[in-house]
Design a protein around this motif. Structure first.
Motif, PDB file in Angstrom:
ATOM      1  N   MET A  77       0.848  -1.169   0.000  1.00  0.00           N
ATOM      2  CA  MET A  77       0.000   0.000   0.000  1.00  0.00           C
ATOM      3  C   MET A  77       0.895   1.235   0.000  1.00  0.00           C
ATOM      4  O   MET A  77       1.952   1.244   0.618  1.00  0.00           O
ATOM      5  CB  MET A  77      -0.899  -0.015   1.238  1.00  0.00           C
ATOM      6  N   TYR A  78       0.461   2.247  -0.702  1.00  0.00           N
ATOM      7  CA  TYR A  78       1.248   3.468  -0.848  1.00  0.00           C
ATOM      8  C   TYR A  78       0.430   4.676  -0.423  1.00  0.00           C
ATOM      9  O   TYR A  78      -0.795   4.666  -0.519  1.00  0.00           O
ATOM     10  CB  TYR A  78       1.672   3.656  -2.310  1.00  0.00           C
ATOM     11  N   LYS A  79       1.142   5.714   0.025  1.00  0.00           N
ATOM     12  CA  LYS A  79       0.465   6.972   0.333  1.00  0.00           C
ATOM     13  C   LYS A  79       1.063   8.060  -0.547  1.00  0.00           C
ATOM     14  O   LYS A  79       2.240   8.015  -0.924  1.00  0.00           O
ATOM     15  CB  LYS A  79       0.563   7.333   1.807  1.00  0.00           C
ATOM     16  N   VAL A  80       0.244   9.035  -0.863  1.00  0.00           N
ATOM     17  CA  VAL A  80       0.645  10.143  -1.723  1.00  0.00           C
ATOM     18  C   VAL A  80       1.405  11.169  -0.883  1.00  0.00           C
ATOM     19  O   VAL A  80       0.949  11.567   0.182  1.00  0.00           O
ATOM     20  CB  VAL A  80      -0.601  10.782  -2.378  1.00  0.00           C
ATOM     21  N   ILE A  81       2.570  11.583  -1.390  1.00  0.00           N
ATOM     22  CA  ILE A  81       3.363  12.581  -0.691  1.00  0.00           C
ATOM     23  C   ILE A  81       3.482  13.885  -1.494  1.00  0.00           C
ATOM     24  O   ILE A  81       4.039  14.864  -1.005  1.00  0.00           O
ATOM     25  CB  ILE A  81       4.762  12.048  -0.321  1.00  0.00           C
ATOM     26  N   ARG A  82       2.972  13.884  -2.730  1.00  0.00           N
ATOM     27  CA  ARG A  82       2.964  15.081  -3.570  1.00  0.00           C
ATOM     28  C   ARG A  82       1.694  15.029  -4.428  1.00  0.00           C
ATOM     29  O   ARG A  82       1.434  14.025  -5.078  1.00  0.00           O
ATOM     30  CB  ARG A  82       4.201  15.106  -4.471  1.00  0.00           C
ATOM     31  N   LYS A  83       0.918  16.078  -4.405  1.00  0.00           N
ATOM     32  CA  LYS A  83      -0.335  16.130  -5.171  1.00  0.00           C
ATOM     33  C   LYS A  83      -0.050  15.922  -6.660  1.00  0.00           C
ATOM     34  O   LYS A  83       0.912  16.480  -7.193  1.00  0.00           O
ATOM     35  CB  LYS A  83      -0.998  17.489  -4.952  1.00  0.00           C
ATOM     36  N   PHE A  84      -0.883  15.095  -7.306  1.00  0.00           N
ATOM     37  CA  PHE A  84      -0.753  14.900  -8.750  1.00  0.00           C
ATOM     38  C   PHE A  84      -2.069  14.422  -9.347  1.00  0.00           C
ATOM     39  O   PHE A  84      -2.916  13.874  -8.660  1.00  0.00           O
ATOM     40  CB  PHE A  84       0.379  13.914  -9.083  1.00  0.00           C
ATOM     41  N   LYS A  85      -2.202  14.652 -10.644  1.00  0.00           N
ATOM     42  CA  LYS A  85      -3.360  14.191 -11.412  1.00  0.00           C
ATOM     43  C   LYS A  85      -2.905  12.963 -12.182  1.00  0.00           C
ATOM     44  O   LYS A  85      -1.958  13.037 -12.970  1.00  0.00           O
ATOM     45  CB  LYS A  85      -3.829  15.289 -12.358  1.00  0.00           C
ATOM     46  N   ASP A  86      -3.552  11.831 -11.951  1.00  0.00           N
ATOM     47  CA  ASP A  86      -3.136  10.569 -12.556  1.00  0.00           C
ATOM     48  C   ASP A  86      -3.953  10.270 -13.801  1.00  0.00           C
ATOM     49  O   ASP A  86      -5.115   9.872 -13.719  1.00  0.00           O
ATOM     50  CB  ASP A  86      -3.276   9.436 -11.541  1.00  0.00           C
ATOM     51  N   LEU A  87      -3.361  10.472 -14.950  1.00  0.00           N
ATOM     52  CA  LEU A  87      -4.057  10.224 -16.208  1.00  0.00           C
ATOM     53  C   LEU A  87      -4.307   8.740 -16.433  1.00  0.00           C
ATOM     54  O   LEU A  87      -5.161   8.369 -17.228  1.00  0.00           O
ATOM     55  CB  LEU A  87      -3.264  10.826 -17.366  1.00  0.00           C
ATOM     56  N   LYS A  88      -3.599   7.889 -15.701  1.00  0.00           N
ATOM     57  CA  LYS A  88      -3.823   6.439 -15.797  1.00  0.00           C
ATOM     58  C   LYS A  88      -5.094   6.025 -15.054  1.00  0.00           C
ATOM     59  O   LYS A  88      -5.603   4.939 -15.261  1.00  0.00           O
ATOM     60  CB  LYS A  88      -2.631   5.666 -15.207  1.00  0.00           C
ATOM     61  N   HIS A  89      -5.591   6.875 -14.162  1.00  0.00           N
ATOM     62  CA  HIS A  89      -6.810   6.596 -13.390  1.00  0.00           C
ATOM     63  C   HIS A  89      -7.863   7.651 -13.692  1.00  0.00           C
ATOM     64  O   HIS A  89      -8.349   8.348 -12.802  1.00  0.00           O
ATOM     65  CB  HIS A  89      -6.517   6.536 -11.882  1.00  0.00           C
ATOM     66  N   ASP A  90      -8.196   7.807 -14.972  1.00  0.00           N
ATOM     67  CA  ASP A  90      -9.267   8.708 -15.415  1.00  0.00           C
ATOM     68  C   ASP A  90      -9.076  10.145 -14.944  1.00  0.00           C
ATOM     69  O   ASP A  90     -10.048  10.847 -14.660  1.00  0.00           O
ATOM     70  CB  ASP A  90     -10.634   8.197 -14.942  1.00  0.00           C
ATOM     71  N   GLY A  91      -7.843  10.594 -14.817  1.00  0.00           N
ATOM     72  CA  GLY A  91      -7.577  11.974 -14.437  1.00  0.00           C
ATOM     73  C   GLY A  91      -7.839  12.275 -12.970  1.00  0.00           C
ATOM     74  O   GLY A  91      -7.967  13.432 -12.580  1.00  0.00           O
ATOM     75  N   HIS A  92      -7.909  11.233 -12.144  1.00  0.00           N
ATOM     76  CA  HIS A  92      -8.150  11.410 -10.708  1.00  0.00           C
ATOM     77  C   HIS A  92      -7.020  12.228 -10.090  1.00  0.00           C
ATOM     78  O   HIS A  92      -5.849  11.976 -10.344  1.00  0.00           O
ATOM     79  CB  HIS A  92      -8.244  10.052 -10.013  1.00  0.00           C
ATOM     80  N   THR A  93      -7.371  13.222  -9.281  1.00  0.00           N
ATOM     81  CA  THR A  93      -6.371  14.014  -8.582  1.00  0.00           C
ATOM     82  C   THR A  93      -6.145  13.420  -7.200  1.00  0.00           C
ATOM     83  O   THR A  93      -7.079  13.282  -6.412  1.00  0.00           O
ATOM     84  CB  THR A  93      -6.803  15.487  -8.459  1.00  0.00           C
ATOM     85  N   TYR A  94      -4.908  13.055  -6.943  1.00  0.00           N
ATOM     86  CA  TYR A  94      -4.517  12.511  -5.646  1.00  0.00           C
ATOM     87  C   TYR A  94      -3.973  13.651  -4.797  1.00  0.00           C
ATOM     88  O   TYR A  94      -3.137  14.431  -5.257  1.00  0.00           O
ATOM     89  CB  TYR A  94      -3.440  11.437  -5.814  1.00  0.00           C
ATOM     90  N   GLN A  95      -4.449  13.728  -3.566  1.00  0.00           N
ATOM     91  CA  GLN A  95      -4.003  14.737  -2.617  1.00  0.00           C
ATOM     92  C   GLN A  95      -2.984  14.114  -1.662  1.00  0.00           C
ATOM     93  O   GLN A  95      -2.978  12.895  -1.457  1.00  0.00           O
ATOM     94  CB  GLN A  95      -5.193  15.268  -1.807  1.00  0.00           C
ATOM     95  N   ILE A  96      -2.164  14.931  -1.042  1.00  0.00           N
ATOM     96  CA  ILE A  96      -1.204  14.452  -0.055  1.00  0.00           C
ATOM     97  C   ILE A  96      -1.951  13.699   1.041  1.00  0.00           C
ATOM     98  O   ILE A  96      -2.957  14.181   1.556  1.00  0.00           O
ATOM     99  CB  ILE A  96      -0.393  15.619   0.530  1.00  0.00           C
ATOM    100  N   GLY A  97      -1.473  12.496   1.346  1.00  0.00           N
ATOM    101  CA  GLY A  97      -2.090  11.661   2.373  1.00  0.00           C
ATOM    102  C   GLY A  97      -3.064  10.629   1.839  1.00  0.00           C
ATOM    103  O   GLY A  97      -3.437   9.705   2.553  1.00  0.00           O
ATOM    104  N   ASP A  98      -3.479  10.759   0.569  1.00  0.00           N
ATOM    105  CA  ASP A  98      -4.371   9.768  -0.032  1.00  0.00           C
ATOM    106  C   ASP A  98      -3.657   8.433  -0.173  1.00  0.00           C
ATOM    107  O   ASP A  98      -2.427   8.377  -0.270  1.00  0.00           O
ATOM    108  CB  ASP A  98      -4.830  10.206  -1.427  1.00  0.00           C
ATOM    109  N   VAL A  99      -4.427   7.370  -0.214  1.00  0.00           N
ATOM    110  CA  VAL A  99      -3.890   6.041  -0.499  1.00  0.00           C
ATOM    111  C   VAL A  99      -3.830   5.884  -2.017  1.00  0.00           C
ATOM    112  O   VAL A  99      -4.736   6.304  -2.735  1.00  0.00           O
ATOM    113  CB  VAL A  99      -4.783   4.944   0.126  1.00  0.00           C
ATOM    114  N   TYR A 100      -2.736   5.301  -2.507  1.00  0.00           N
ATOM    115  CA  TYR A 100      -2.576   5.046  -3.939  1.00  0.00           C
ATOM    116  C   TYR A 100      -2.422   3.546  -4.155  1.00  0.00           C
ATOM    117  O   TYR A 100      -1.658   2.909  -3.449  1.00  0.00           O
ATOM    118  CB  TYR A 100      -1.329   5.752  -4.490  1.00  0.00           C
TER     119      TYR A 100
END
Length: 62
Positions: free
Chosen positions: A1-24
């Protein structure tokens, strides 16, 4: 399991924006080992690390 440490928009997951602290990856999404490596090392387009492995969790994604 991974956690997000830098906000990013993931084009591999339908453009979902991951926020710091989210699970990836987000619930219901899959991530390949190659994608996990790309996001957890600076070997990507932006040369930034976006996720880190949460200690004590197995990496069983394929």
């Amino acid at each position: 399991m991974y956690k997000v440490i830098r906000k990013f928009k993931d084009l591999k997951h339908d453009g979902h924006t991951y926020q710091i602290g989210d699970v990836y990856p987000k619930e219901g999404a899959e991530a390949t080992k190659a994608r996990l490596k790309e996001l957890s090392t600076p070997k990507n387009k932006y040369e930034k690390i976006y996720i880190e492995e949460i200690a004590g969790t197995p990496d069983d994604k394929g």
